[in-house]
Design a protein around this motif. Structure first.
Motif, PDB file in Angstrom:
ATOM      1  N   SER A  71       0.798  -1.230   0.000  1.00  0.00           N
ATOM      2  CA  SER A  71       0.000   0.000   0.000  1.00  0.00           C
ATOM      3  C   SER A  71       0.833   1.284   0.000  1.00  0.00           C
ATOM      4  O   SER A  71       0.331   2.323  -0.438  1.00  0.00           O
ATOM      5  CB  SER A  71      -0.974   0.001   1.183  1.00  0.00           C
ATOM      6  N   PRO A  72       2.111   1.270   0.439  1.00  0.00           N
ATOM      7  CA  PRO A  72       2.902   2.499   0.304  1.00  0.00           C
ATOM      8  C   PRO A  72       3.432   2.747  -1.119  1.00  0.00           C
ATOM      9  O   PRO A  72       4.128   3.738  -1.349  1.00  0.00           O
ATOM     10  CB  PRO A  72       4.077   2.266   1.271  1.00  0.00           C
ATOM     11  N   TYR A  73       3.106   1.872  -2.054  1.00  0.00           N
ATOM     12  CA  TYR A  73       3.756   1.914  -3.368  1.00  0.00           C
ATOM     13  C   TYR A  73       2.747   2.008  -4.516  1.00  0.00           C
ATOM     14  O   TYR A  73       1.578   1.659  -4.367  1.00  0.00           O
ATOM     15  CB  TYR A  73       4.589   0.638  -3.583  1.00  0.00           C
ATOM     16  N   THR A  74       3.267   2.450  -5.649  1.00  0.00           N
ATOM     17  CA  THR A  74       2.554   2.305  -6.913  1.00  0.00           C
ATOM     18  C   THR A  74       2.959   0.965  -7.512  1.00  0.00           C
ATOM     19  O   THR A  74       4.139   0.628  -7.566  1.00  0.00           O
ATOM     20  CB  THR A  74       2.910   3.439  -7.887  1.00  0.00           C
ATOM     21  N   VAL A  75       1.980   0.207  -7.966  1.00  0.00           N
ATOM     22  CA  VAL A  75       2.226  -1.135  -8.488  1.00  0.00           C
ATOM     23  C   VAL A  75       1.994  -1.138 -10.000  1.00  0.00           C
ATOM     24  O   VAL A  75       0.988  -0.614 -10.496  1.00  0.00           O
ATOM     25  CB  VAL A  75       1.339  -2.171  -7.786  1.00  0.00           C
ATOM     26  N   GLY A 402       6.455   6.575  -5.436  1.00  0.00           N
ATOM     27  CA  GLY A 402       6.161   7.690  -6.311  1.00  0.00           C
ATOM     28  C   GLY A 402       5.238   7.308  -7.450  1.00  0.00           C
ATOM     29  O   GLY A 402       4.705   6.190  -7.508  1.00  0.00           O
ATOM     30  N   ASN A 403       5.067   8.246  -8.374  1.00  0.00           N
ATOM     31  CA  ASN A 403       4.146   8.058  -9.492  1.00  0.00           C
ATOM     32  C   ASN A 403       4.920   7.996 -10.800  1.00  0.00           C
ATOM     33  O   ASN A 403       5.369   9.022 -11.317  1.00  0.00           O
ATOM     34  CB  ASN A 403       3.141   9.203  -9.540  1.00  0.00           C
ATOM     35  N   ILE A 411      11.003   4.301 -11.671  1.00  0.00           N
ATOM     36  CA  ILE A 411      11.107   2.874 -11.986  1.00  0.00           C
ATOM     37  C   ILE A 411      12.553   2.398 -11.916  1.00  0.00           C
ATOM     38  O   ILE A 411      12.815   1.189 -11.881  1.00  0.00           O
ATOM     39  CB  ILE A 411      10.505   2.576 -13.376  1.00  0.00           C
ATOM     40  N   GLU A 412      13.507   3.320 -11.854  1.00  0.00           N
ATOM     41  CA  GLU A 412      14.910   2.926 -11.728  1.00  0.00           C
ATOM     42  C   GLU A 412      15.217   2.349 -10.359  1.00  0.00           C
ATOM     43  O   GLU A 412      16.268   1.723 -10.170  1.00  0.00           O
ATOM     44  CB  GLU A 412      15.818   4.136 -12.010  1.00  0.00           C
TER      45      GLU A 412
END
Length: 425
Positions: A71-75, A402-403, A411-412
């Motif tokens: 939940s703390p992340y963008t998947v 982040g987004n 994404i890096e």
């Protein structure tokens, strides 16, 4: 079942899922829908075995399901790199390194590269050739059997190349004295091209990689020079098609690119010097361009520092900006573009650095991400199983802070990776 079909089935079978992790409920902070290029908050993904069952607003997890709290992340879907060289020693100043490294050592090095690649969020790769022929087949199978952690691999087996061409280890010894496993795809005519292509499929290749023009990182070849004849390329494509597969072509030069498109390839690798006619041909034929627009900077900076052959550095200077300008044109023209980096030229695991370059040269972050997910899956013919987070597809997911739709560079740094329903990082 023919060789390529068996190989693909093995790749997609993946790693057996432990009984304790048969049902997994993944909570996300936001979930990226690569088809629409949007992200939605508060989504959860139910995974059973290797595959996604439901994507829904988060609620109480099903009884007995393991909860994975991202939940703390963008998947996002697991990423796909269409142009890697896992089963090889990697580029260096020593052009003889592939010869000095045994097939066994090359396979072990490949296993290390596979782990780096998976940790970077790439759950599937198309490995487009190795100097030690069929080492990539062995690595792919070891990953699929759960013996080695790494991405799903679709492999070429060896390069179909002219004698002394861009798919050979040149400048070290007479080429006819090279080890036999380094010349599995060397051809002199269409008959040999057909024979060698059959051999590669019979020994586990998933698709075929042709070296249609000279290479940047090969002694004695020039990127603009056509190295395979029209008849040779057509013969390769015909055999690949008969096996239910396809051929791709390494092609820098404009004439070689157009010849490969006319021969019926599915994709062009590099496409550095493609001209307007070639771009129009690719768009009309639906041929994909896989353009590695990041690694020119690595070659120039690291290659200069480490003393790579001046011939390499000169050809890199002559093609890098031309390729990036052509990429920008391709974006504007609507040519099909897949994500491929030539990982192995630079260290494996840095694959995601290319996203920022794709955005710099005309893509939106959403389109760049799609090129490494749904579009890449479409190119390799597995869009029904890979490339997005949707019911029925393999549960391949990554989590980032982040987004990425506003800052693709997040994404890096991948925090977590799931491949086939198993958390690998």
């Amino acid at each position: 079942m023919r060789g390529a079909t068996i190989a693909a089935a093995l790749v997609l079978a993946g790693v057996a899922i432990p009984a304790s992790a048969s049902s997994v409920y993944v909570r996300t902070g936001a979930l990226v829908d690569v088809a629409s290029g949007t992200a939605k908050a508060g989504q959860c993904v139910l995974v059973e075995g290797e595959r996604v069952v439901r994507v829904e607003a988060c609620g109480a997890p099903p009884a007995g399901a393991e909860v994975v709290d991202w939940s703390p992340y963008t998947v996002l879907p697991g990423l796909i790199d269409l142009h890697t060289h896992l089963a090889d020693v990697g580029e260096s100043a020593d052009v003889s390194a592939p010869i000095k490294t045994s097939p066994q050592a090359t396979a072990l090095i490949g296993a290390f590269h596979a782990r780096q690649t998976l940790d970077a969020g790439f759950t599937t790769v198309r490995d487009v050739g190795t100097y030690r022929g069929l080492t990539d087949v062995a690595l792919r199978d070891a990953i699929a059997q759960g013996l080695v952690p790494g991405p799903r691999m679709f492999v070429a087996g060896a390069y179909i190349t002219a004698p002394g061409g861009g798919g050979e280890v040149n400048g070290v010894m007479p080429n006819d004295q090279l080890p036999p496993d380094m010349r599995l795809g060397v051809v002199c005519n269409a008959g040999e091209a057909r024979e060698k292509t059959e051999y590669l499929f019979d020994h586990g290749a998933d698709f075929i990689k042709m070296i249609a023009t000279g290479a940047v990182l090969a002694i004695g070849t020039e990127p603009g020079k056509v190295e395979l004849s029209d008849d040779e390329m057509r013969a390769v494509v015909e055999v690949a098609t008969a096996h239910g597969s396809y051929a791709t072509a390494h092609a820098h030069g404009a004439e070689g690119i157009k010849a490969a498109i006319r021969a019926g390839v599915r994709s062009i690798e590099h496409a550095s010097l493609i001209d307007d006619e070639g771009l129009a041909m690719a768009r009309k034929a639906g041929v994909w361009l896989v353009m590695d627009i990041y690694d020119g900077d690595w070659i120039n900076e690291q290659g200069t520092r480490e003393g790579w052959p001046e011939e390499y550095l000169r050809k890199n200077r002559e093609t890098t900006q031309e390729q990036r300008d052509a990429f920008a044109k391709a974006v504007k023209m609507g040519v099909r573009l897949g994500f491929g980096t030539d990982a192995g030229v630079y260290p494996h695991g840095l694959n995601a650095r290319q996203f920022a370059y794709m955005v710099r040269y005309g893509m939106t972050p959403a389109r760049a991400i799609r090129s490494a997910t749904l579009d890449a899956a479409t190119l390799i013919g597995h869009e029904k199983e890979l490339g997005s987070i949707a019911p029925g597809k393999f549960a391949d997911m990554i989590a980032v802070k982040g987004n990425p739709l506003s800052d693709v560079r997040v994404i890096e740094s991948v925090a977590h990776v799931m491949k086939g329903g198993v958390v690998a990082k």
